[in-house]
Each structure stands twice: as structure tokens, then as C-alpha cells.
Design a protein around this motif. Sequence first.
Motif, PDB file in Angstrom:
ATOM      1  N   MET A  39      -8.286  -5.485  -7.908  1.00  0.00           N
ATOM      2  CA  MET A  39      -9.016  -5.279  -6.687  1.00  0.00           C
ATOM      3  C   MET A  39      -8.904  -3.799  -6.324  1.00  0.00           C
ATOM      4  O   MET A  39      -7.815  -3.241  -6.348  1.00  0.00           O
ATOM      5  CB  MET A  39      -8.427  -6.223  -5.631  1.00  0.00           C
ATOM      6  N   PRO A  40     -10.000  -3.146  -5.995  1.00  0.00           N
ATOM      7  CA  PRO A  40      -9.957  -1.735  -5.620  1.00  0.00           C
ATOM      8  C   PRO A  40      -9.231  -1.547  -4.284  1.00  0.00           C
ATOM      9  O   PRO A  40      -9.388  -2.336  -3.365  1.00  0.00           O
ATOM     10  CB  PRO A  40     -11.424  -1.336  -5.474  1.00  0.00           C
ATOM     11  N   VAL A  41      -8.428  -0.495  -4.219  1.00  0.00           N
ATOM     12  CA  VAL A  41      -7.702  -0.173  -2.993  1.00  0.00           C
ATOM     13  C   VAL A  41      -8.428   0.983  -2.311  1.00  0.00           C
ATOM     14  O   VAL A  41      -8.644   2.027  -2.918  1.00  0.00           O
ATOM     15  CB  VAL A  41      -6.236   0.222  -3.299  1.00  0.00           C
ATOM     16  N   PRO A  42      -8.824   0.808  -1.040  1.00  0.00           N
ATOM     17  CA  PRO A  42      -9.527   1.883  -0.342  1.00  0.00           C
ATOM     18  C   PRO A  42      -8.588   3.028   0.029  1.00  0.00           C
ATOM     19  O   PRO A  42      -7.367   2.883  -0.025  1.00  0.00           O
ATOM     20  CB  PRO A  42     -10.070   1.189   0.915  1.00  0.00           C
ATOM     21  N   SER A  43      -9.181   4.153   0.414  1.00  0.00           N
ATOM     22  CA  SER A  43      -8.414   5.330   0.847  1.00  0.00           C
ATOM     23  C   SER A  43      -8.913   5.777   2.217  1.00  0.00           C
ATOM     24  O   SER A  43      -9.523   6.844   2.343  1.00  0.00           O
ATOM     25  CB  SER A  43      -8.572   6.470  -0.168  1.00  0.00           C
ATOM     26  N   PRO A  44      -8.656   4.981   3.257  1.00  0.00           N
ATOM     27  CA  PRO A  44      -9.148   5.353   4.587  1.00  0.00           C
ATOM     28  C   PRO A  44      -8.300   6.449   5.223  1.00  0.00           C
ATOM     29  O   PRO A  44      -7.238   6.806   4.699  1.00  0.00           O
ATOM     30  CB  PRO A  44      -9.022   4.052   5.370  1.00  0.00           C
ATOM     31  N   ALA A  45      -8.753   6.949   6.361  1.00  0.00           N
ATOM     32  CA  ALA A  45      -7.990   7.940   7.124  1.00  0.00           C
ATOM     33  C   ALA A  45      -6.623   7.347   7.488  1.00  0.00           C
ATOM     34  O   ALA A  45      -6.487   6.124   7.599  1.00  0.00           O
ATOM     35  CB  ALA A  45      -8.763   8.319   8.385  1.00  0.00           C
ATOM     36  N   PRO A  46      -5.600   8.197   7.679  1.00  0.00           N
ATOM     37  CA  PRO A  46      -4.249   7.694   7.956  1.00  0.00           C
ATOM     38  C   PRO A  46      -4.161   6.728   9.139  1.00  0.00           C
ATOM     39  O   PRO A  46      -3.452   5.723   9.069  1.00  0.00           O
ATOM     40  CB  PRO A  46      -3.439   8.966   8.221  1.00  0.00           C
ATOM     41  N   GLU A  47      -4.896   7.004  10.222  1.00  0.00           N
ATOM     42  CA  GLU A  47      -4.816   6.102  11.387  1.00  0.00           C
ATOM     43  C   GLU A  47      -5.450   4.743  11.076  1.00  0.00           C
ATOM     44  O   GLU A  47      -4.985   3.707  11.545  1.00  0.00           O
ATOM     45  CB  GLU A  47      -5.435   6.727  12.641  1.00  0.00           C
ATOM     46  N   PRO A 100      -0.455  -2.020   0.894  1.00  0.00           N
ATOM     47  CA  PRO A 100      -0.361  -2.589   2.233  1.00  0.00           C
ATOM     48  C   PRO A 100      -1.734  -2.889   2.840  1.00  0.00           C
ATOM     49  O   PRO A 100      -1.828  -3.499   3.896  1.00  0.00           O
ATOM     50  CB  PRO A 100       0.384  -1.525   3.033  1.00  0.00           C
ATOM     51  N   LEU A 101      -2.812  -2.472   2.170  1.00  0.00           N
ATOM     52  CA  LEU A 101      -4.171  -2.687   2.674  1.00  0.00           C
ATOM     53  C   LEU A 101      -4.848  -3.904   2.061  1.00  0.00           C
ATOM     54  O   LEU A 101      -5.992  -4.218   2.397  1.00  0.00           O
ATOM     55  CB  LEU A 101      -5.034  -1.442   2.398  1.00  0.00           C
ATOM     56  N   THR A 102      -4.144  -4.595   1.155  1.00  0.00           N
ATOM     57  CA  THR A 102      -4.747  -5.722   0.446  1.00  0.00           C
ATOM     58  C   THR A 102      -3.786  -6.907   0.375  1.00  0.00           C
ATOM     59  O   THR A 102      -2.566  -6.743   0.432  1.00  0.00           O
ATOM     60  CB  THR A 102      -5.137  -5.338  -0.989  1.00  0.00           C
TER      61      THR A 102
END
Length: 128
Positions: free
Chosen positions: A1-9, A38-40
Motif C-alpha cells: 500500500m502506498p504511504v502518503p507524504s503529507p505536511a507535518p501537521e 503511522p498513516l496506514t
Amino acid sequence: MPVPSPAPEVAAACAELVKALPAKVLDAERREASPKSPLTTAYGDPPIEMTCGVTPPAGMAEAQSQCFEVNGVGWFAKQVENGFIFTTIGRSLYFEVAVPAKYTPEANALTDVSDAVHRFDKLVTPCT
């Protein structure tokens, strides 16, 4: 599963949301996603995949007419080859739930996760 790279907040808020997800979705047990982030998270086999901090899917801009609500959370649905991908709409975070066709009707998975989304992500615009 791809892990996104959002802004730190966004990543920090997403990590809290993912932690708050239930132990089971559609009676499938929670398990680690691969790669671990931690995002998935994932549930069952084949996995119901959950990802927070994704970019809005193509077609979402026109989604108001396609938006449906589950427990106070608006969702945009996109049918894919083997199921559906649901993305929150009208919220500050984009949270995605990919449900394989094995779990038909796929939208039932949203009932299990919408309460956590509602608690941990603020409503920006309603699904109307």
C-alpha cells in the motif's frame, strides 16, 4: 500500500486518527499494513486498506452530487477493478478506505470507521 507524504501537521493529525480506528472492520481483525506507517492500517485478508493524508482523487471536485453520508461523515466513492475506494469529503484530512469486492457491500465498512473520522477530523463543509 502506498504511504502518503503529507505536511507535518496533517501527518500528526492522521497518526492520531489511525490510532483511534476500531479493532475490527466488517468482523475482520486489525493488522499492520505493509510497509508499516503511522498513516496506514489494514484489516482482514484480502486487506481492507486505510490510509490518511492522501491527495484528493480525480473527479472529487465534481463529487458533491456523488457524496453520501455515513454517521455524519461524507464519502466519495470510486469503483475500481476489485472493489471500491472511499475518500472522505468535506473534512480537513483526506482519509481513504479501499475495500475489496469480497466484502460486498463494500460501503458497510464505512459504518465501522466513520465514528473515529468524525471524532478526530473536523468538518469543513457538509455533504449536501
